[in-house]
Design a protein around this motif. Structure first.
Motif, PDB file in Angstrom:
ATOM      1  N   ASP A 173      41.592  34.596  21.800  1.00 51.52           N
ATOM      2  CA  ASP A 173      39.369  34.092  22.623  1.00 51.52           C
ATOM      3  C   ASP A 173      40.503  33.667  23.492  1.00 51.52           C
ATOM      4  OD1 ASP A 173      37.370  34.514  22.730  1.00 51.52           O
ATOM      5  OD2 ASP A 173      36.510  32.931  21.684  1.00 51.52           O
ATOM      6  N   PHE A 174      40.321  34.651  24.774  1.00 51.53           N
ATOM      7  CA  PHE A 174      40.742  34.367  25.952  1.00 51.53           C
ATOM      8  C   PHE A 174      40.286  35.273  27.306  1.00 51.53           C
ATOM      9  CE2 PHE A 174      44.666  35.403  24.833  1.00 51.53           C
ATOM     10  CZ  PHE A 174      45.020  36.359  25.971  1.00 51.53           C
ATOM     11  N   SER A 175      40.190  35.173  28.078  1.00 48.13           N
ATOM     12  CA  SER A 175      39.230  35.796  29.439  1.00 48.13           C
ATOM     13  C   SER A 175      40.746  36.864  29.851  1.00 48.13           C
ATOM     14  CB  SER A 175      38.668  36.076  30.006  1.00 48.13           C
ATOM     15  OG  SER A 175      38.156  36.820  30.821  1.00 48.13           O
ATOM     16  N   ILE A 176      40.482  37.838  30.022  1.00 45.82           N
ATOM     17  CA  ILE A 176      42.383  38.407  30.819  1.00 45.82           C
ATOM     18  C   ILE A 176      41.309  39.047  31.733  1.00 45.82           C
ATOM     19  CG2 ILE A 176      43.742  38.484  29.343  1.00 45.82           C
ATOM     20  CD1 ILE A 176      42.809  42.207  28.252  1.00 45.82           C
ATOM     21  N   ASP A 177      40.045  38.499  32.330  1.00 40.03           N
ATOM     22  CA  ASP A 177      39.004  39.554  33.696  1.00 40.03           C
ATOM     23  C   ASP A 177      39.912  38.700  34.627  1.00 40.03           C
ATOM     24  OD1 ASP A 177      37.815  39.370  35.752  1.00 40.03           O
ATOM     25  OD2 ASP A 177      35.969  38.969  34.769  1.00 40.03           O
ATOM     26  N   PRO A 178      40.271  39.231  35.378  1.00 41.65           N
ATOM     27  CA  PRO A 178      41.152  38.595  36.768  1.00 41.65           C
ATOM     28  C   PRO A 178      40.562  38.225  37.443  1.00 41.65           C
ATOM     29  CG  PRO A 178      41.253  41.350  36.321  1.00 41.65           C
ATOM     30  CD  PRO A 178      40.614  40.897  35.835  1.00 41.65           C
ATOM     31  N   ALA A 179      39.508  37.477  37.218  1.00 44.72           N
ATOM     32  CA  ALA A 179      38.778  36.704  38.437  1.00 44.72           C
ATOM     33  C   ALA A 179      38.804  35.141  37.353  1.00 44.72           C
ATOM     34  CB  ALA A 179      37.137  37.096  38.452  1.00 44.72           C
ATOM     35  N   GLU A 180      39.716  36.205  36.457  1.00 43.85           N
ATOM     36  CA  GLU A 180      39.725  33.890  35.532  1.00 43.85           C
ATOM     37  C   GLU A 180      41.413  34.038  35.208  1.00 43.85           C
ATOM     38  OE1 GLU A 180      37.437  34.695  31.994  1.00 43.85           O
ATOM     39  OE2 GLU A 180      35.527  33.852  33.001  1.00 43.85           O
ATOM     40  N   LEU A 181      42.263  35.361  35.004  1.00 42.00           N
ATOM     41  CA  LEU A 181      43.201  35.136  34.652  1.00 42.00           C
ATOM     42  C   LEU A 181      44.562  36.430  35.678  1.00 42.00           C
ATOM     43  CD1 LEU A 181      45.810  34.019  33.001  1.00 42.00           C
ATOM     44  CD2 LEU A 181      44.953  35.298  31.198  1.00 42.00           C
ATOM     45  N   ALA A 182      45.274  35.395  35.997  1.00 43.60           N
ATOM     46  CA  ALA A 182      45.758  36.621  36.891  1.00 43.60           C
ATOM     47  C   ALA A 182      47.862  36.565  37.077  1.00 43.60           C
ATOM     48  CB  ALA A 182      45.776  36.103  38.592  1.00 43.60           C
ATOM     49  N   VAL A 183      48.274  37.331  36.767  1.00 40.07           N
ATOM     50  CA  VAL A 183      49.536  36.591  36.505  1.00 40.07           C
ATOM     51  C   VAL A 183      50.513  37.550  38.408  1.00 40.07           C
ATOM     52  CG1 VAL A 183      50.048  39.466  35.447  1.00 40.07           C
ATOM     53  CG2 VAL A 183      51.829  37.605  35.454  1.00 40.07           C
ATOM     54  N   LEU A 184      51.397  37.221  38.561  1.00 36.74           N
ATOM     55  CA  LEU A 184      52.537  37.191  39.630  1.00 36.74           C
ATOM     56  C   LEU A 184      53.531  37.758  39.210  1.00 36.74           C
ATOM     57  CD1 LEU A 184      50.638  34.730  42.059  1.00 36.74           C
ATOM     58  CD2 LEU A 184      50.142  37.868  42.601  1.00 36.74           C
ATOM     59  N   THR A 185      53.515  39.021  39.070  1.00 33.33           N
ATOM     60  CA  THR A 185      55.239  39.303  37.868  1.00 33.33           C
ATOM     61  C   THR A 185      55.950  40.179  39.195  1.00 33.33           C
ATOM     62  OG1 THR A 185      55.974  40.133  35.918  1.00 33.33           O
ATOM     63  CG2 THR A 185      53.932  40.303  36.969  1.00 33.33           C
TER      64      THR A 185
END
Length: 262
Positions: free
Chosen positions: A166-178
């Motif tokens: 239960d967490f958000s993967i909205d790019p405004a709340e979670l981003a990954v630089l990979t």
């Protein structure tokens, strides 16, 4: 531009306790003494006992914040320094002895301390590696743009399991630089006070940032921690596809993630 996480540095007020926690319980091996106040586990982790020192610069009072930072290897440090200069972002050269190579210090928009280091190492197999470093940011998009624009890093798409937590993967709340498709690299997250409660964890990995170490047997690490009386949140496979994660606090309450590809 080619880049990778060189490692993370954490404050450690009791180096002996931290040596046992990271070296024995997490299984990172025997550290080397960089100096009387600093231990290094390979290139991936440094533990530094903060000094009791203060300095004033203008209206700012500065303390031992450098004990906690993320170090990022980059193949063209000159370009990064030029980008920071053009954007009028303050940065300073690191002491040559700090990383054993040319490096510069700066702050990202979320006030996370970052060292960009010139690439020079070759990969080895120590039985573990830094999978990612998680950094908090109230404005995830602003912080992500800093790494993309200043260091040429690439934002990826979060790879979540089908039955994620239960967490958000909205790019405004979670981003990954990979550089890959396994969520490795740099995570930028907006702190979420209800994260632990909703996912039934004892720990909240969304607050304060943390390094994540990938090991070959996370079950064995969990068993050693629990035998030593350390509280563990076993998240299972909940945030990253094919990745089991556990969370613990080290002896001075730094959040630590240990994970394994499954």
């Amino acid at each position: 531009m080619t880049w990778s996480i060189l490692g993370a540095s954490l404050a450690a007020h009791d180096l002996a306790a931290s040596r046992h926690f990271f070296g024995t319980l997490l299984g990172l091996g025997t550290p080397r003494a960089v100096d009387p106040q600093t231990l290094a586990f390979g290139e991936g982790l440094r533990l530094r006992r903060p000094g009791r020192m203060l300095a004033r610069r203008g209206g700012d009072l500065l303390g031992p914040a450098g004990a906690r930072h993320v170090a990022i290897e980059i193949d063209d440090l000159h370009t990064v320094a030029g980008n920071l200069g053009k954007a009028a972002i303050p940065h300073v050269e690191a002491d040559p002895a700090e990383f054993g190579r040319a490096a510069i210090w700066t702050l990202d928009p979320a006030q996370n301390l970052v060292a960009f280091c010139q690439r020079q190492r070759s990969e080895g197999d120590a039985g573990w590696h830094v999978h990612h470093v998680n950094l908090p940011a109230a404005d995830v998009r602003e912080a992500t743009a800093f790494y993309v624009e200043m260091a040429g890093m690439t934002e990826g798409r979060w790879q979540a399991p089908a039955a994620r937590g239960d967490f958000s993967i909205d790019p405004a709340e979670l981003a990954v630089l990979t550089r890959g498709t396994d969520n490795s690299g740099l995570h930028i997250i907006r702190p979420d006070p209800g994260f632990a409660l909703r996912n039934h964890f004892a720990h909240n990995p969304s607050i304060g940032g943390h390094p994540a170490f990938c090991v070959k047997d996370v079950g064995a690490v969990k068993a050693r921690l629990e035998a030593a009386g350390v509280l563990v949140s076993d998240a299972g496979v909940y945030a990253m596809a094919n990745m089991r994660q556990i969370y613990v606090l080290d002896p001075v309450s730094n959040m630590i993630e240990v994970n394994q590809v499954v």
